[in-house]
Write a protein that holds these residues in place. Sequence first.
Motif, PDB file in Angstrom:
ATOM      1  N   MET A   1       0.543 -14.481  11.560  1.00 51.97           N
ATOM      2  CA  MET A   1      -0.365 -13.513  12.161  1.00 51.97           C
ATOM      3  C   MET A   1      -1.621 -14.267  12.583  1.00 51.97           C
ATOM      4  SD  MET A   1       0.654 -10.157  11.740  1.00 51.97           S
ATOM      5  CE  MET A   1      -0.808  -9.170  11.604  1.00 51.97           C
ATOM      6  N   ILE A   2      -2.013 -14.046  13.836  1.00 47.65           N
ATOM      7  CA  ILE A   2      -3.255 -14.651  14.307  1.00 47.65           C
ATOM      8  C   ILE A   2      -4.297 -13.541  14.227  1.00 47.65           C
ATOM      9  CG2 ILE A   2      -4.340 -15.938  16.183  1.00 47.65           C
ATOM     10  CD1 ILE A   2      -1.713 -17.202  15.586  1.00 47.65           C
ATOM     11  N   GLU A   3      -5.159 -13.625  13.221  1.00 47.38           N
ATOM     12  CA  GLU A   3      -6.133 -12.555  13.065  1.00 47.38           C
ATOM     13  C   GLU A   3      -7.437 -13.016  12.428  1.00 47.38           C
ATOM     14  OE1 GLU A   3      -4.292  -9.491  10.625  1.00 47.38           O
ATOM     15  OE2 GLU A   3      -3.192 -10.975   9.462  1.00 47.38           O
ATOM     16  N   THR A   4      -7.608 -14.341  12.297  1.00 47.09           N
ATOM     17  CA  THR A   4      -8.895 -14.827  11.783  1.00 47.09           C
ATOM     18  C   THR A   4      -9.500 -15.758  12.818  1.00 47.09           C
ATOM     19  OG1 THR A   4      -8.029 -16.852  10.782  1.00 47.09           O
ATOM     20  CG2 THR A   4      -7.928 -14.855   9.443  1.00 47.09           C
ATOM     21  N   SER A   5     -10.827 -15.906  12.795  1.00 46.57           N
ATOM     22  CA  SER A   5     -11.450 -16.785  13.787  1.00 46.57           C
ATOM     23  C   SER A   5     -11.125 -18.250  13.511  1.00 46.57           C
ATOM     24  CB  SER A   5     -12.955 -16.548  13.850  1.00 46.57           C
ATOM     25  OG  SER A   5     -13.460 -16.200  12.599  1.00 46.57           O
ATOM     26  N   SER A   6     -10.929 -18.609  12.231  1.00 47.60           N
ATOM     27  CA  SER A   6     -10.723 -20.036  11.952  1.00 47.60           C
ATOM     28  C   SER A   6      -9.385 -20.553  12.490  1.00 47.60           C
ATOM     29  CB  SER A   6     -10.873 -20.331  10.459  1.00 47.60           C
ATOM     30  OG  SER A   6      -9.798 -19.791   9.743  1.00 47.60           O
ATOM     31  N   ILE A   7      -8.356 -19.710  12.522  1.00 42.30           N
ATOM     32  CA  ILE A   7      -7.060 -20.199  12.988  1.00 42.30           C
ATOM     33  C   ILE A   7      -7.046 -20.357  14.515  1.00 42.30           C
ATOM     34  CG2 ILE A   7      -5.753 -18.035  13.320  1.00 42.30           C
ATOM     35  CD1 ILE A   7      -4.469 -21.232  11.574  1.00 42.30           C
ATOM     36  N   LEU A   8      -7.964 -19.684  15.202  1.00 44.16           N
ATOM     37  CA  LEU A   8      -8.031 -19.801  16.666  1.00 44.16           C
ATOM     38  C   LEU A   8      -8.261 -21.244  17.086  1.00 44.16           C
ATOM     39  CD1 LEU A   8     -10.090 -16.667  17.801  1.00 44.16           C
ATOM     40  CD2 LEU A   8      -7.638 -17.062  18.022  1.00 44.16           C
ATOM     41  N   GLU A   9      -8.887 -22.026  16.185  1.00 45.07           N
ATOM     42  CA  GLU A   9      -9.173 -23.421  16.518  1.00 45.07           C
ATOM     43  C   GLU A   9      -8.004 -24.353  16.180  1.00 45.07           C
ATOM     44  OE1 GLU A   9     -12.745 -23.860  14.270  1.00 45.07           O
ATOM     45  OE2 GLU A   9     -13.607 -22.178  15.405  1.00 45.07           O
ATOM     46  N   GLN A  10      -6.948 -23.836  15.576  1.00 50.53           N
ATOM     47  CA  GLN A  10      -5.833 -24.715  15.163  1.00 50.53           C
ATOM     48  C   GLN A  10      -4.506 -24.222  15.723  1.00 50.53           C
ATOM     49  OE1 GLN A  10      -6.233 -25.093  10.694  1.00 50.53           O
ATOM     50  NE2 GLN A  10      -7.832 -23.588  11.106  1.00 50.53           N
TER      51      GLN A  10
ATOM     52  N   VAL B   1     -14.791   2.118   9.909  1.00 50.69           N
ATOM     53  CA  VAL B   1     -15.565   2.463  11.096  1.00 50.69           C
ATOM     54  C   VAL B   1     -14.624   2.443  12.310  1.00 50.69           C
ATOM     55  CG1 VAL B   1     -17.482   1.754  12.547  1.00 50.69           C
ATOM     56  CG2 VAL B   1     -17.628   1.461  10.091  1.00 50.69           C
ATOM     57  N   ASP B   2     -14.887   3.305  13.253  1.00 51.53           N
ATOM     58  CA  ASP B   2     -14.023   3.379  14.424  1.00 51.53           C
ATOM     59  C   ASP B   2     -14.123   2.101  15.251  1.00 51.53           C
ATOM     60  OD1 ASP B   2     -12.393   4.124  16.406  1.00 51.53           O
ATOM     61  OD2 ASP B   2     -13.682   5.706  17.217  1.00 51.53           O
ATOM     62  N   LEU B   3     -12.994   1.449  15.437  1.00 54.36           N
ATOM     63  CA  LEU B   3     -12.998   0.177  16.141  1.00 54.36           C
ATOM     64  C   LEU B   3     -12.566   0.302  17.594  1.00 54.36           C
ATOM     65  CD1 LEU B   3     -11.454  -2.366  13.618  1.00 54.36           C
ATOM     66  CD2 LEU B   3     -13.784  -2.254  14.430  1.00 54.36           C
ATOM     67  N   THR B   4     -12.243   1.507  17.999  1.00 53.90           N
ATOM     68  CA  THR B   4     -11.650   1.683  19.323  1.00 53.90           C
ATOM     69  C   THR B   4     -12.405   0.907  20.400  1.00 53.90           C
ATOM     70  OG1 THR B   4     -11.198   3.869  18.539  1.00 53.90           O
ATOM     71  CG2 THR B   4     -10.664   3.423  20.813  1.00 53.90           C
ATOM     72  N   ARG B   5     -13.726   1.039  20.375  1.00 56.71           N
ATOM     73  CA  ARG B   5     -14.532   0.365  21.401  1.00 56.71           C
ATOM     74  C   ARG B   5     -14.356  -1.154  21.371  1.00 56.71           C
ATOM     75  NH1 ARG B   5     -14.431   3.615  24.315  1.00 56.71           N
ATOM     76  NH2 ARG B   5     -15.476   5.608  24.215  1.00 56.71           N
ATOM     77  N   ASN B   6     -14.106  -1.682  20.176  1.00 53.60           N
ATOM     78  CA  ASN B   6     -14.004  -3.130  20.044  1.00 53.60           C
ATOM     79  C   ASN B   6     -12.806  -3.704  20.776  1.00 53.60           C
ATOM     80  OD1 ASN B   6     -16.246  -3.122  18.534  1.00 53.60           O
ATOM     81  ND2 ASN B   6     -15.238  -3.455  16.573  1.00 53.60           N
TER      82      ASN B   6
ATOM     83  N   ILE C   1     -12.524 -10.373  22.297  1.00 54.76           N
ATOM     84  CA  ILE C   1     -11.122 -10.118  21.972  1.00 54.76           C
ATOM     85  C   ILE C   1     -10.230 -10.636  23.096  1.00 54.76           C
ATOM     86  CG2 ILE C   1      -9.398  -8.299  21.574  1.00 54.76           C
ATOM     87  CD1 ILE C   1     -11.228  -8.490  19.277  1.00 54.76           C
ATOM     88  N   PHE C   2     -10.609 -10.316  24.334  1.00 56.60           N
ATOM     89  CA  PHE C   2      -9.760 -10.733  25.451  1.00 56.60           C
ATOM     90  C   PHE C   2      -9.759 -12.252  25.622  1.00 56.60           C
ATOM     91  CE2 PHE C   2      -9.744  -6.248  26.554  1.00 56.60           C
ATOM     92  CZ  PHE C   2      -8.409  -6.103  26.883  1.00 56.60           C
ATOM     93  N   ASN C   3     -10.911 -12.884  25.348  1.00 56.26           N
ATOM     94  CA  ASN C   3     -10.953 -14.349  25.406  1.00 56.26           C
ATOM     95  C   ASN C   3     -10.030 -14.955  24.361  1.00 56.26           C
ATOM     96  OD1 ASN C   3     -12.707 -15.303  27.540  1.00 56.26           O
ATOM     97  ND2 ASN C   3     -14.291 -14.104  26.514  1.00 56.26           N
ATOM     98  N   ALA C   4     -10.054 -14.366  23.160  1.00 54.22           N
ATOM     99  CA  ALA C   4      -9.192 -14.869  22.082  1.00 54.22           C
ATOM    100  C   ALA C   4      -7.729 -14.696  22.470  1.00 54.22           C
ATOM    101  CB  ALA C   4      -9.500 -14.138  20.783  1.00 54.22           C
TER     102      ALA C   4
ATOM    103  N   LEU D   1     -12.381  -7.507  13.470  1.00 51.71           N
ATOM    104  CA  LEU D   1     -13.317  -7.592  12.347  1.00 51.71           C
ATOM    105  C   LEU D   1     -13.929  -8.984  12.274  1.00 51.71           C
ATOM    106  CD1 LEU D   1     -11.574  -5.797   9.336  1.00 51.71           C
ATOM    107  CD2 LEU D   1     -13.342  -4.941  10.851  1.00 51.71           C
ATOM    108  N   TYR D   2     -13.076 -10.012  12.434  1.00 50.25           N
ATOM    109  CA  TYR D   2     -13.572 -11.382  12.335  1.00 50.25           C
ATOM    110  C   TYR D   2     -14.478 -11.750  13.500  1.00 50.25           C
ATOM    111  CZ  TYR D   2     -11.113 -12.977   8.226  1.00 50.25           C
ATOM    112  OH  TYR D   2     -10.716 -13.161   6.938  1.00 50.25           O
ATOM    113  N   LEU D   3     -14.090 -11.331  14.696  1.00 45.16           N
ATOM    114  CA  LEU D   3     -14.834 -11.770  15.872  1.00 45.16           C
ATOM    115  C   LEU D   3     -16.073 -10.928  16.121  1.00 45.16           C
ATOM    116  CD1 LEU D   3     -11.947 -12.568  18.368  1.00 45.16           C
ATOM    117  CD2 LEU D   3     -13.323 -14.184  17.049  1.00 45.16           C
TER     118      LEU D   3
END
Lengths: 88, 573
Positions: free
Chosen positions: B431-440, B469-474, B480-483, B460-462
């Motif tokens: 699962m890709i869901e943390t900011s640290s793994i984006l670099e590896q 809390v409602d995350l819909t807007r996020n 998110i799209f860059n990631a 949540l990480y980014l």
Amino acid sequence: MISREISILNKYGLHTRPATAFVTEASRFKSEIFLEYKGVRVNAKSILGLLVLAVEPGATLTLLADGPDEEEAIEALAILTRNKFNLE
Amino acid sequence: MKKIKGVRISPGIVCGPIYYFEKGRLNVPRHFIRAEDFDSELQRFKQAIQASVNELKQVRDLVLDHLDEEHARIIDAQLIAVQDEEMIKAVENLMHQERKNVTWAYYEVMNEYEALLLKTYSQFFKERTADLKDIKKRVLHHMVGEEETILPDINKPSIIVAEKISPGDLIHIEHNLALGLITWEGGFDSHAGILARAFRIPYISNVDLIEELVSYSEIILDADNEEILLDISGSLKQEYLTRITEFQKLRKRIISAKVANSTRDKVPYHIYLNVGFVDEVEAIDPQLIQGIGLFRTEFLCIEQNTIPDEEVQFQAYRAVLKKMGHLPVIFRVFDFGRDKLLAMLDLEVIQEDHVFDEWGGIGFLLENPDILKAQLRALLRASIHGNVKIMLPLVMFTDEVRQTIELLHEVQRELQEQGIPFRKGIELGAMIETSSILEQLDGLADLVDFFSIGTNDLALYLIGSGRTVDLTRNYYHPKIFNAINLIVSAAKRANVPVTVCGEMASDPYALIGLTAMGIRSVSISTSALAEISKEISALDTKMLENLADLILSADSAATIYSLLVQFHQDCLG
């Protein structure tokens, strides 16, 4: 039956952690052991009883023991209490 | 007629009576016993205490390993209190003298202790009632047992109204008894929300007139339009009842046609299901779907209030695989986030403690290799019954994957030695869901067979924000799209398939954005299946070509949102 006065020196009184330590130690002995505070006597092997006493810091209680190892029990529990239950 | 507004968590519409669920209220069976029943009642009590002791020891080990001595002592106190000899004597006396059954006697004795604590002058001692409540709940749970679940006590299909509801509470309600849900607290991504959508229970939250509802004998919950209707009658009511009948029909069959497997311009597209319960799988027709993209195994723990042993897990996994036949089922190994673990442990005393924030994911499992090994064994044993894939949650470092692979090999060797059959070459994903793994990502792609993007946690990480809390807007945030762009590119380079399995993929606008970024595979909850399938079969990827650049150059969530809404209207509306 023998008894001794003990003072609670812990910052917050006989709260959960000291009470846990006290009950654990008391349960090692065969004798019946009681604590008396403000006219109420509870089984010293019952943590719920001890908590309900709500012993404030600085309070003096009577420790009572009756049974084959009453001397050792009173001695051990008095030392534990004096050492603030080895917690502080 | 009167309307009360809320926020939609799970769509649908229902009409029914209210069940006001007061958190922490216990339903205790009360009856008088005969003298000859005394021993068996007492025996039941002693067994419940022993079961609670065993559970608390398990909890204590976990807390000690992952927190500190300080918190473990809270559990120590509970361990002693749960078997308090004076308390047991008092219960026996009450049974003897007043002939009360054991649950009733226990309940009264514990309440008496609580009342005594509340009478003390010190705030500190008053607060200890929280421990007593935890203990009481635990022991009662073991005595009342499965059939007469103590929490909550609903006897007819009702709309459940509560300040807040935990996944644990929701699981203990028979599915057909919860017509709908109304709460004050709770967001779209809350686990209760995910559950409600999984079982297609209409749910709205942020309703601040909870108390007012309680006086009505019947209400209409219209989650589609985010409102509650009171005092409704005549032809208007009839209109609503027609819609309700429609919804009930829809609710029974999740999907009536085959899920789309390509876009309008014949580009292959995968739509998988997110599932948390074995029961949920029962309602699915495997002929119509493409597979399960996310099976949340930790829900087994919430269901059982403990970590199930290898055998129980094996039975559950096998049941799912047998039902799905040759279709792929991606099992995500236990992901104990703070909220899930707390729901499982059901400990109110440490509910507010933020040290638990760091718990979860594969990191936690690697620190508890016994738990992970038992789960891998169960999965491998079940693997011969279907098409298993294994997925690791919340990967932070590539080394975590390496360690898991080693453990997997160890388990395989053990099974081989014991002559237990299992399928070889099972695919492993991250699962890709943390900011640290984006670099590896490149290093990660070398180790795994597939990527899965968990947009809920990634957000949540980014961006940061609590899960309730409602995350819909996020979902529309440029970060998110860059990631996602980064992940899709890395996956392409390494030729590793990538699926989006967060709630973002169920959002019709966000889905367009995802597809524009090159996503061709999503995994979504059953409630979104029909709508998303329809949208994908109507999409033309050729029209999306310029959209990716526009999204990536946008500087705010609002810009991206309006871009996607505009596209939706122009091309799909």
